[in-house]
Structures are given as structure tokens and as C-alpha cells.
Design an enzyme around this catalytic site. Structure first.
Site, PDB file in Angstrom:
ATOM      1  N   GLU A 164      46.097 -44.838  13.910  1.00  0.00           N
ATOM      2  CA  GLU A 164      45.688 -43.666  15.112  1.00  0.00           C
ATOM      3  C   GLU A 164      45.122 -42.631  14.570  1.00  0.00           C
ATOM      4  O   GLU A 164      45.550 -41.454  14.236  1.00  0.00           O
ATOM      5  CB  GLU A 164      47.065 -43.468  15.778  1.00  0.00           C
ATOM      6  CG  GLU A 164      47.726 -44.397  16.659  1.00  0.00           C
ATOM      7  CD  GLU A 164      48.511 -43.772  17.513  1.00  0.00           C
ATOM      8  OE1 GLU A 164      49.133 -42.810  17.538  1.00  0.00           O
ATOM      9  OE2 GLU A 164      49.193 -44.727  18.219  1.00  0.00           O
ATOM     10  N   GLU A 352      50.936 -51.543  18.837  1.00  0.00           N
ATOM     11  CA  GLU A 352      52.208 -50.913  19.355  1.00  0.00           C
ATOM     12  C   GLU A 352      51.978 -50.875  20.902  1.00  0.00           C
ATOM     13  O   GLU A 352      51.149 -50.400  21.244  1.00  0.00           O
ATOM     14  CB  GLU A 352      52.122 -49.439  18.504  1.00  0.00           C
ATOM     15  CG  GLU A 352      52.548 -49.180  17.668  1.00  0.00           C
ATOM     16  CD  GLU A 352      52.671 -47.754  16.969  1.00  0.00           C
ATOM     17  OE1 GLU A 352      52.666 -46.996  17.843  1.00  0.00           O
ATOM     18  OE2 GLU A 352      52.196 -47.363  15.916  1.00  0.00           O
TER      19      GLU A 352
HETATM   20  N1  LIG Z   1      54.879 -41.380  20.831  1.00  0.00           N
HETATM   21  N2  LIG Z   1      55.189 -42.150  20.465  1.00  0.00           N
HETATM   22  C1  LIG Z   1      55.460 -43.426  19.872  1.00  0.00           C
HETATM   23  C2  LIG Z   1      54.718 -43.774  18.793  1.00  0.00           C
HETATM   24  C3  LIG Z   1      54.864 -43.266  17.432  1.00  0.00           C
HETATM   25  O1  LIG Z   1      56.266 -43.217  17.158  1.00  0.00           O
HETATM   26  C4  LIG Z   1      53.890 -43.859  16.262  1.00  0.00           C
HETATM   27  O2  LIG Z   1      54.230 -43.516  15.098  1.00  0.00           O
HETATM   28  C5  LIG Z   1      52.558 -43.570  16.488  1.00  0.00           C
HETATM   29  O3  LIG Z   1      51.828 -44.895  15.771  1.00  0.00           O
HETATM   30  C6  LIG Z   1      52.207 -44.006  18.298  1.00  0.00           C
HETATM   31  O4  LIG Z   1      52.376 -42.707  18.971  1.00  0.00           O
HETATM   32  C7  LIG Z   1      53.182 -44.007  19.166  1.00  0.00           C
END
Ligand SMILES: N#[N+]C[C@@H]1[C@@H](O)[C@H](O)[C@@H](O)[C@@H]2O[C@H]12
Length: 447
Positions: A164, A352
Site C-alpha cells: 500500500e 488483503e
Molecule cells: N485498516 N485496516 C486493515 C488493514 C491493515 O491492518 C493493513 O496493515 C493494511 O495493509 C491495510 O489497511 C488494511
């Protein structure tokens, strides 16, 4: 029954800072999240990842749980501050943890999928002129990634350069909700550029090492955006919101350029794009082997003259998760079709997808998370429809294997299919884990 392809990859996902704990062990030094979470007011109730799920010590138990659920692949991230606790100083002890983890996974026929960067930038990198704001961050990152390729290379079939980039740049340097908590949009775009550049350079390094049997890609969080009405101004708002959330990352990676409309809009805010150098976009758009897609929800916007993006969010009609995000499985289908139509025919993985709900352990020791089962089932139906129409979707990773440190929300939001009692570190398979076990066994979901 809705069947998935026999070779479909059924996985679960986590990340280092969210589950490992052991923040001072075996040579690890602080990351920007260690300092950010200890800064007053930055996380829910001052929660930190100091202990988290204590996965660093309990990884064997956690891999055993994955085996019990029957997952075929495990997406985890590697903590850069364990591998290079100081600039240029490799820490073999830090690498040894990941070698032990990978060995445990391979012993149980669970495919490791490693994310090189999931936001825990070493503090030494940030202290050197702002981390991702410093173009040298590309060099530091490639040194780190190359060492991972050397030490873990072909033991890991799926390498993901970044998780991300939108969050690691826009949310972290522009909006300020994530570490390091800056609120400067020019900085956000500089950080985004250097993160994307580091992705391209790492892919080039990976190719030069010719790691047999392993593939490399990137994971983007993508949010389909819809206009609140058919009015031209609302459609313009949706165009800008889409550029802000999605095209600013998709276009450089797959088209070799930043989107013109957003360059024009942003130039009014940040001035010159003097941080983009000749050849950068060619590097960023080097061919990859797969795209990771993190999908949670959609956006709906209407025109707003006052806002930077000329867009104002409009709440959707659907049910919401504990994060306040609208549940919209059909938007996942729209997203996948758009990616296939406009960007890539490469293999894709949903790296995810999941939801936070109020989870409680009942007296009989169960966690009846029917809402999470429904959420995952409906999104898998959308995925199945895309595959049925010829879409190149190869796998699905539930976020998350277990409840963990949910960044600014601390431990207040539970995303896991395994419940974690953070007072005792006891793990309890939620009903969703038992349901997912059956889905994996049949590689199918009920209608
Ligand atoms: N908020 N939320 C849950 C989840 C987060 O915990 C992850 O680390 C990220 O990659 C993505 O944002 C999603």
C-alpha cells in the site's frame, strides 16, 4: 456450490509491526512506528506494537494454527529494522527469525509470501532527512531488498516489494494519520515517488539475481470511486478521487506515467515536480509478475468546489464494518474488471480483504463472527464471478490471520479469523476460521 480453480491460492495475511512484538530483541532497533505509537495522541489509548501478538516468540504455534485451518499460503512482512538496525549494518540474527519462520511454513507445505516493506521504516532512515523524502531511501531500500533476496530468495515464491504505497506516503506524509505523521502534500508526493522508484529498482535487482521459481510484484490498496449522481460535476469529483486513491499509483506502474489530470491538479498545490528525474518512470514501470490488490470498501463522492480534490465523500447505503467502511462486494468485482480492462492481464492476488467487527468470546469459548463469514463469502462470490468471466485472479488472502495492532486504532479493531486475548496471548479460532477451513478443503463456497 461456487467452485474455485483447483490451484487457487487460499491464504491469510499479517505484517511484522502488527503481530511480532519483541521490538528490542536480537538486534532490532526502533522503526518510525515504534516512535509514532509512543507519541501522545497518535494511537488509540497509546497502544503500541511492543508486544502485539508476541508472534516473534509464538510463531511456531501460529504456523500450527495456519496448518489447522489449512491455509495454503501465508503473507507476512519482514521488519527492515531487524535486518538493517543501522545504516549499512546487516544483522544476521534478525534474518534468522525469518529463516526459522519460513522453515516452519515449508515444513507444513504453506507457501511463504513475503512483503518487503509494510511501513516499519527504520528510525535511522527517518532521522536522515525524513526517510522516504530523501532520494537516498531508494538506495537504502534496494540494499535491504537485495540482502533478503540473497538470504531467502527462492524459499519465497511470492515477493511483494511494498504494501500500500498510498498509505506509506499519502496517509503518512500528507494526511498525517500514520507514521511519521507529517501533513504536507508535497512531501506525500515526494515520498510516493521514492517508494515507487524503490519498487522499480528492487524489481531490477531481483531480475539480475535470477531467483528461480520466485515471482515479484507490488500490493496496492485500491478503492473504486463512484459519483453520487450523473451530474457532470459529480463525475469530475469521482475522476479526481479515483486519481487520488488509485491512478496515481496504477498509472506509473503499468503505463509509465503519472496521470495528466492529477499532475495538473496537484501542480496548483505543490508547485514543481522537480523530484521526478529523467528515467524514473521507466524504472517504476519495469515489468512485474503479478499485482497484489488490497480491497476493503468503495467510495462515493459529490462535487465540492472548496476541497483540494473537488470531492466530498457521501456515505453509501450499505452496512458498515467497525471501521465505518461500507460493505460493497460488488465493487470488488467492478475493481477487478477495471484492472483487467485498463491496466493488466497479469496474474492478480487479493492480498488483503477482511473486516473488523465486534468480536466477543462467549461462555462456551466460541467467537460467533457470522458478520465476518458473510463479508468474506460475499467478496469471494465477487471474485468467483470475475474468474468465471476469464479474470486472471490466482488467490485470496484474508486480512487477517489473527487480531493484531491496527495502527492508529491500536487493538480496538479486530480483523482476525483467529481471536487473540491480548492479556494472555491465548489464540481462539473464530467461527470464521472454522468456516474458512471448510472453504479451503472444498476450494468452494456455498451459494
Ligand atoms: N485498516 N485496516 C486493515 C488493514 C491493515 O491492518 C493493513 O496493515 C493494511 O495493509 C491495510 O489497511 C488494511
Amino acid at each position: 456450490m461456487i467452485k474455485f480453480p483447483k490451484e487457487f491460492v487460499w491464504g491469510v495475511a499479517t505484517s511484522s509491526y502488527q503481530i511480532e512484538g519483541a521490538v528490542n530483541e536480537d538486534g532490532r532497533t526502533p522503526s518510525i512506528w515504534d516512535t509514532f505509537s509512543k507519541t501522545e495522541g497518535k494511537t488509540y489509548n497509546g497502544h503500541t506494537g511492543d508486544v502485539a501478538c508476541d508472534h516473534y516468540h509464538r510463531y511456531k504455534e501460529d504456523v500450527e494454527i495456519m496448518k489447522e485451518i489449512g491455509v495454503k499460503a501465508y503473507r507476512f512482512s519482514i521488519a527492515w529494522p531487524r535486518i538493517f538496525p543501522e545504516e549499512g549494518k546487516y544483522n544476521p540474527k534478525g534474518m534468522d527469525f525469518y529463516k526459522r519462520l519460513v522453515d516452519e511454513l515449508l515444513k507444513r507445505d504453506i507457501t511463504p509470501a513475503a512483503t518487503i516493506y509494510h511501513w516499519d521504516l527504520p528510525k535511522w532512515a527517518y532521522d536522515k532527512r525524513g526517510g522516504w523524502l530523501n532520494r537516498d531511501s531508494v538506495k537504502w531500500y534496494v540494499e535491504y531488498a537485495t540482502k533478503l533476496f540473497e538470504e531467502l530468495g527462492d524459499a519465497i515464491p511470492l515477493w511483494i516489494t511494498h504494501n500500500e504505497p498510498w498509505c506509506a506516503s499519502i496517509l503518512s506524509y500528507g494526511i498525517g494519520e500514520h507514521a511519521p505523521g507529517h501533513k504536507n502534500y508535497r512531501e506525500a508526493l515526494i515520498a510516493a515517488h521514492h517508494i515507487l522508484l524503490s519498487h522499480g529498482e528492487a524489481v531490477k535487482a531481483f531480475r539480475e539475481m535470477n531467483i528461480k521459481g520466485s515471482k515479484i510484484g507490488i500490493t496496492l490498496n485500491l478503492t473504486p470511486v463512484y459519483p453520487a449522481s450523473e451530474k457532470e460535476e459529480d463525475k469530475l469529483a469521482a475522476q479526481y478521487a479515483d486519481g487520488f486513491s488509485n491512478r496515481w499509483f496504477l498509472d506509473p506502474i503499468f503505463k509509465g506515467n503519472y496521470p495528466e489530470d492529477m499532475m495538473e491538479l496537484y501542480s496548483k498545490i505543490i508547485g514543481e515536480f522537480d523530484f521526478i528525474r529523467e528515467g524514473d518512470l521507466k524504472t517504476i514501470s519495469v515489468p512485474i509478475d503479478f499485482l497484489g490488490v488490497n480491497y476493503y470498501t468503495r467510495g462515493i463522492v459529490k462535487y465540492d468546489e472548496e476541497s483540494m480534490l473537488k470531492a466530498e465523500n457521501v456515505p453509501g447505503p450499505g452496512k458498515r464494518t467497525e471501521m465505518g467502511w461500507e460493505i460493497s462486494p460488488e465493487s470488488l468485482y467492478d475493481l477487478l474488471k477495471r484492472l483487467d480492462r485498463e491496466y493488466t492481464k497479469l496474474p492478480m492476488y487479493i492480498t488483503e480483504n477482511g473486516a473488523a467487527f465486534k468480536d466477543e468470546v462467549t461462555e462456551d469459548g466460541r467467537v460467533r463472527d457470522d458478520e465476518r463469514i458473510e463479508y468474506i463469502k460475499e467478496h469471494l462470490k465477487a471474485a468467483a464471478k470475475f474468474i468465471e468471466e476469464g479474470g486472471n485472479l490466482k488467490g485470496y488472502f484474508v486480512w487477517s490471520l489473527m487480531d493484531n495492532f491496527e495502527w492508529a486504532h491500536g487493538y480496538s479493531k479486530r480483523f482476525g479469523i483467529v481471536y487473540v486475548d491480548f492479556n494472555t496471548q491465548k489464540r481462539i479460532l473464530k467461527d470464521s476460521a472454522l468456516w474458512y477451513k471448510e472453504v479451503i478443503e472444498k476450494s468452494a463456497i456455498e451459494e
